[in-house]
Design a protein around this motif. Structure first.
Motif, PDB file in Angstrom:
ATOM      1  N   ARG A  11      62.130 -60.662   4.796  1.00  0.00           N
ATOM      2  CA  ARG A  11      62.543 -59.256   4.866  1.00  0.00           C
ATOM      3  C   ARG A  11      61.618 -58.539   5.841  1.00  0.00           C
ATOM      4  O   ARG A  11      60.432 -58.883   5.947  1.00  0.00           O
ATOM      5  N   PRO A  12      62.125 -57.538   6.557  1.00  0.00           N
ATOM      6  CA  PRO A  12      61.286 -56.813   7.530  1.00  0.00           C
ATOM      7  C   PRO A  12      59.985 -56.294   6.939  1.00  0.00           C
ATOM      8  O   PRO A  12      58.941 -56.335   7.595  1.00  0.00           O
ATOM      9  N   GLN A  49      57.256 -58.493  14.235  1.00  0.00           N
ATOM     10  CA  GLN A  49      58.417 -57.705  13.813  1.00  0.00           C
ATOM     11  C   GLN A  49      59.606 -57.962  14.735  1.00  0.00           C
ATOM     12  O   GLN A  49      60.749 -58.068  14.268  1.00  0.00           O
ATOM     13  N   SER A  53      63.463 -59.814  13.848  1.00  0.00           N
ATOM     14  CA  SER A  53      64.794 -59.302  14.157  1.00  0.00           C
ATOM     15  C   SER A  53      65.577 -60.228  15.097  1.00  0.00           C
ATOM     16  O   SER A  53      66.799 -60.181  15.124  1.00  0.00           O
ATOM     17  N   GLU A  54      64.869 -61.082  15.849  1.00  0.00           N
ATOM     18  CA  GLU A  54      65.530 -61.933  16.844  1.00  0.00           C
ATOM     19  C   GLU A  54      65.765 -63.365  16.387  1.00  0.00           C
ATOM     20  O   GLU A  54      66.638 -64.053  16.918  1.00  0.00           O
TER      21      GLU A  54
END
Length: 164
Positions: A11-12, A49, A53-54
């Protein structure tokens, strides 16, 4: 009865925990090679981060604590690139590295990594090399980076159980 370790997508909000774990886990590699500038030890939170996402990032969670992590993506040649497998030192030798790696392989295969997988480690990282070989990875290249470090690249085809 103790808690079970769960393998799940990162999770972020876990980025800081992952970064701290990575720093802790790569201390032994830095000592082994006498190199404290290894990328996992110098990565910034912002860079991590962006990776979250990537790329696909899996974590091993013990309750709310991240005790393992691995990341990967499918490159332009359809090969699953795997990196930064790390397990908290107190949790090693319990199969978490294997579970993380196999979980990521399954996800990358679902994403279309039909050509197989590739990862790398240092030539002195004997525990890593043993794990990867046990999981079907075979050495494809050894590249000398310095007198103290050679990078060993290992690859394996998609297992039949994942290709189906």
């Amino acid at each position: 009865m103790g808690m079970s370790v769960i393998i799940a997508a990162a999770r972020p909000e876990e980025a800081e925990q992952i970064l701290k774990l990575q720093y802790l886990g790569y201390q032994s590699e830095a000592e082994l090679y006498g190199d404290w500038t290894l990328e996992p030890l110098t990565q910034t939170l912002e860079s991590l981060q962006a990776e979250l996402s990537e790329h696909r990032v899996l974590v091993a969670r013990l309750g709310d604590e991240v005790v393992g992590s691995v990341r990967g993506w499918v490159d332009e040649n359809g090969v699953g690139q795997i990196g930064r497998l790390v397990v908290h030192p107190r949790m090693q030798r319990h199969g978490l590295g294997r579970r993380l790696l196999e979980g990521l392989e399954a996800q990358l295969t679902a994403d279309g990594a039909a050509g197989g997988f590739e990862l790398f480690t240092g030539h002195r990282s004997l525990g890593n090399l043993r794990l990867y070989r046990r999981l079907g990875y075979r050495e494809t290249e050894v590249r000398e980076v310095s007198r103290r470090l050679s990078i060993v690249t290992l690859a394996k085809p998609v297992p039949a159980t994942l290709a189906a």
